[in-house]
Design an enzyme around this catalytic site. Structure first.
Site, PDB file in Angstrom:
ATOM      1  N   LYS A   1      -2.218  -1.301  -3.720  1.00  0.00           N
ATOM      2  CA  LYS A   1      -2.978  -0.176  -3.677  1.00  0.00           C
ATOM      3  C   LYS A   1      -2.182   1.162  -3.680  1.00  0.00           C
ATOM      4  CE  LYS A   1      -6.276   1.965  -0.532  1.00  0.00           C
ATOM      5  NZ  LYS A   1      -6.936   2.332   0.825  1.00  0.00           N
TER       6      LYS A   1
ATOM      7  N   LYS B   1       0.853  -1.241  -0.114  1.00  0.00           N
ATOM      8  CA  LYS B   1      -0.029   0.102   0.098  1.00  0.00           C
ATOM      9  C   LYS B   1       0.955   1.385   0.261  1.00  0.00           C
ATOM     10  CE  LYS B   1      -3.550   2.345   2.796  1.00  0.00           C
ATOM     11  NZ  LYS B   1      -4.395   2.031   3.860  1.00  0.00           N
TER      12      LYS B   1
END
Length: 327
Positions: free
Chosen positions: A250, A197
């Protein structure tokens, strides 16, 4: 004289559908849902046109609508009525996500329910766990926050979650959560780790939607630098070794190289097409600068082509409809 190999033969309009290498299916898509404990009717999210905060009481009908469209999975983000530094509402039996999971389990039992596993929506400071003094000043404390994540995971599993998705990027989070779930009798609950992330500038609309902005500092000491691909791979490699069932990248669109690099680890890979990616497409489409349908389906196709088995996207319901129209 032309060479014998004419590639354009493969691109005849009636031949192209037969040779399409990458196809999006409804089962590839996961729809994010914001559930707000303090509302009775859906509330539009200004920075994400077409998206809403949903009340717990209306959630079953919304999820049934998604299931009728052919979607098979949702991921829940909770907005509690009360916040505190301990994120106590994140693991409360009567917490907003716990109630939401039970409502879906009762009304749409066949829907796969994923729960975002973090504390940023539940803390007054907006960081993803317990804060205290570190070498970087006041910041997220890693090991005390692991205990919090384990407690949240068990609470979500008790409510009926099929998949918990830790998004806090703590060192050791997958091992801590797996140990806690197994000890509590939830060995069948999957962990979909936000294993890579990035500390992206594309999360702004989400923070508006989930009321999860931070009151000081930033998250760059625990989320990934967008500049680092080798470190990103190592993060996912560690989570795989700790027992993650699904890895996640992400954001999605700007990080397809990282997404493709994770395939050799051998686990299913998810990609999150984040709020900023959604808002960019929506804003340009509203101004007539691009064709929303075409751009969305192109973006999803490219994410899958890069290696995603699952795509979390705010366009999930629209994409399901467009896939029906293409039949």
């Amino acid at each position: 004289m032309f060479p014998n190999r004419r590639m354009r033969r493969l691109r005849r309009r009636n031949i192209q559908p037969l040779l399409r290498e990458t196809r999006i299916a409804k089962a590839d898509l996961i729809a994010p849902i914001f559930v707000d404990e303090s509302i009775d009717e859906p509330v539009p999210i200004g920075s994400m046109p077409g998206q809403y905060r949903h009340p717990v009481g209306g959630l079953a009908a919304h999820v049934q609508k998604l299931r009728d469209a052919g979607l098979r999975a949702v991921i829940l983000f909770g907005i509690p009525a009360q916040k505190d530094d301990a994120a106590s509402e994140a693991y409360a039996a009567g917490g907003v996500v716990q109630r939401a999971v039970r409502a879906i389990r009762e009304a749409v039992p066949e829907m796969v329910v994923c729960t975002d596993l973090c504390a940023c929506e539940y803390t007054e400071h907006g960081h993803c766990g317990i804060i205290g003094e570190t070498c970087d000043g006041t910041d997220l404390l890693n090991d005390p926050s692991l205990d919090l994540m384990a407690r949240i995971a068990v609470s979500q599993a008790e409510s009926g979650a099929d998949i918990v998705a830790p998004s806090c990027m703590l060192d050791g989070m997958v091992q801590a959560i797996r140990t806690a779930l197994d000890a509590a009798g939830y060995a069948d609950v999957l962990i979909m780790s936000y294993s890579t992330k990035f500390a992206s500038a594309l999360y702004g609309p989400f923070r508006d939607a989930a009321d999860s902005g931070y009151s000081f500092g930033d998250r760059s000491t625990y989320q990934m630098s967008p500049a680092n691909a080798r470190e990103a791979f190592r993060e996912s490699e560690i989570d795989a070794a700790e027992g993650a069932d699904i890895l996640m990248v992400k954001p999605a669109g700007l990080y397809l190289d990282v997404l493709a690099a994770l395939r050799p680890l051998g686990l299913p890979v998810a990609a999150y097409q984040v709020s900023g990616e959604y808002a960019q497409i929506k804003a340009a489409a509203q101004r007539g600068w691009l064709d929303e349908h075409a751009v969305v389906m192109e973006s999803l196709t490219c994410i899958k082509r890069a290696g995603a088995d699952l795509i979390i996207t705010y366009f999930a319901e629209d994409a399901a409809r467009w896939l029906d129209e293409e039949q």
